[in-house]
Design a protein around this motif. Sequence first.
Motif, mmCIF file in Angstrom:
data_model
loop_
_atom_site.group_PDB
_atom_site.id
_atom_site.type_symbol
_atom_site.label_atom_id
_atom_site.label_comp_id
_atom_site.label_asym_id
_atom_site.label_seq_id
_atom_site.Cartn_x
_atom_site.Cartn_y
_atom_site.Cartn_z
ATOM 1 N N ALA A 105 -92.991 -100.569 -24.234
ATOM 2 C CA ALA A 105 -92.130 -99.282 -24.523
ATOM 3 C C ALA A 105 -91.928 -99.388 -26.039
ATOM 4 C CB ALA A 105 -90.731 -99.013 -23.916
ATOM 5 N N SER A 106 -92.134 -98.137 -26.799
ATOM 6 C CA SER A 106 -91.919 -97.745 -27.820
ATOM 7 C C SER A 106 -91.161 -96.610 -28.156
ATOM 8 C CB SER A 106 -93.227 -97.569 -28.642
ATOM 9 O OG SER A 106 -93.965 -96.453 -28.171
ATOM 10 N N ARG A 107 -90.195 -96.553 -29.864
ATOM 11 C CA ARG A 107 -89.557 -95.348 -29.868
ATOM 12 C C ARG A 107 -90.018 -94.922 -31.270
ATOM 13 N NH1 ARG A 107 -83.011 -94.763 -28.957
ATOM 14 N NH2 ARG A 107 -82.859 -92.818 -30.160
ATOM 15 N N MET A 111 -82.409 -94.802 -25.883
ATOM 16 C CA MET A 111 -83.515 -93.839 -24.846
ATOM 17 C C MET A 111 -84.498 -94.448 -24.137
ATOM 18 S SD MET A 111 -84.949 -90.761 -27.436
ATOM 19 C CE MET A 111 -85.649 -89.897 -26.521
ATOM 20 N N GLY A 112 -84.830 -94.640 -22.960
ATOM 21 C CA GLY A 112 -85.978 -95.595 -22.174
ATOM 22 C C GLY A 112 -86.358 -95.007 -21.552
ATOM 23 N N TRP A 113 -86.810 -95.697 -19.702
ATOM 24 C CA TRP A 113 -87.176 -95.483 -19.168
ATOM 25 C C TRP A 113 -86.989 -96.098 -17.798
ATOM 26 C CZ3 TRP A 113 -90.366 -91.265 -19.072
ATOM 27 C CH2 TRP A 113 -91.419 -91.535 -20.404
ATOM 28 N N THR A 148 -84.901 -100.141 -22.744
ATOM 29 C CA THR A 148 -84.638 -98.914 -23.073
ATOM 30 C C THR A 148 -84.793 -99.332 -24.145
ATOM 31 O OG1 THR A 148 -82.221 -100.339 -22.809
ATOM 32 C CG2 THR A 148 -82.887 -98.618 -21.645
ATOM 33 N N ILE A 149 -84.613 -99.060 -25.542
ATOM 34 C CA ILE A 149 -84.135 -99.063 -26.961
ATOM 35 C C ILE A 149 -83.839 -98.600 -27.628
ATOM 36 C CG2 ILE A 149 -86.476 -98.707 -28.898
ATOM 37 C CD1 ILE A 149 -88.218 -98.728 -27.082
ATOM 38 N N THR A 150 -82.676 -98.896 -28.216
ATOM 39 C CA THR A 150 -81.847 -98.403 -29.355
ATOM 40 C C THR A 150 -82.245 -97.933 -30.607
ATOM 41 O OG1 THR A 150 -81.918 -100.518 -30.550
ATOM 42 C CG2 THR A 150 -80.596 -100.401 -28.901
ATOM 43 N N SER A 151 -81.615 -97.139 -31.457
ATOM 44 C CA SER A 151 -81.687 -96.501 -32.420
ATOM 45 C C SER A 151 -82.858 -97.702 -33.278
ATOM 46 C CB SER A 151 -80.684 -95.464 -33.542
ATOM 47 O OG SER A 151 -80.325 -96.050 -33.006
ATOM 48 N N GLY A 152 -82.027 -98.575 -33.133
ATOM 49 C CA GLY A 152 -82.033 -99.937 -34.629
ATOM 50 C C GLY A 152 -83.773 -100.379 -33.838
ATOM 51 N N TYR A 179 -88.365 -92.115 -15.470
ATOM 52 C CA TYR A 179 -87.379 -90.549 -15.444
ATOM 53 C C TYR A 179 -86.890 -91.674 -16.963
ATOM 54 C CZ TYR A 179 -85.920 -89.517 -11.206
ATOM 55 O OH TYR A 179 -86.215 -89.176 -8.790
ATOM 56 N N CYS A 180 -87.128 -90.091 -17.610
ATOM 57 C CA CYS A 180 -86.564 -90.572 -19.397
ATOM 58 C C CYS A 180 -85.131 -90.866 -19.760
ATOM 59 C CB CYS A 180 -86.855 -89.666 -20.383
ATOM 60 S SG CYS A 180 -86.615 -89.746 -21.720
ATOM 61 N N TYR A 181 -84.466 -91.860 -19.882
ATOM 62 C CA TYR A 181 -83.247 -92.132 -20.133
ATOM 63 C C TYR A 181 -83.060 -91.849 -21.573
ATOM 64 C CZ TYR A 181 -78.786 -94.616 -19.617
ATOM 65 O OH TYR A 181 -77.651 -95.298 -19.906
#
Length: 122
Positions: A69-71, A34-36, A50-54, A94-96
């Motif tokens: 960025a944070s998730r 997920m990311g921008w 972008t940030i992975t699920s990990g 845009y969110c990705y």
Amino acid sequence: QVQLMESGGGLVQPGGSLKLSCTSPERGFSINYMGWYRQAPGKQRELVATITSGGSIEHGDSVKDRFIASRDGIKNSVTLTIHNLTPEDTAVYYCYGRHYYTANNMGWKDSWGQGTQVTVSS
């Protein structure tokens, strides 16, 4: 594909800060990425982060320390905080999302939010 919903754009004065949020209603799994991204007028869409699920983060080449960025991997949400905004940050953000679907051999699928306008102007 996953559904992505952004919020938090608007008009900001130079030097100000802004926080963008993106959530997905998907539950039961963590979206792989997920990311921008952002797209300024007359320019190509470019990666912000972008940030992975990990929790691994990749930043775009033009992104500086002003972009945080944070998730939340469990809730499938991602935020972007931009500090010390400049007029050059004016763009649609845009969110990705990118996820690998094993069912029916679907493979990797990219998803985009509708975009949120950020305008930096005095």
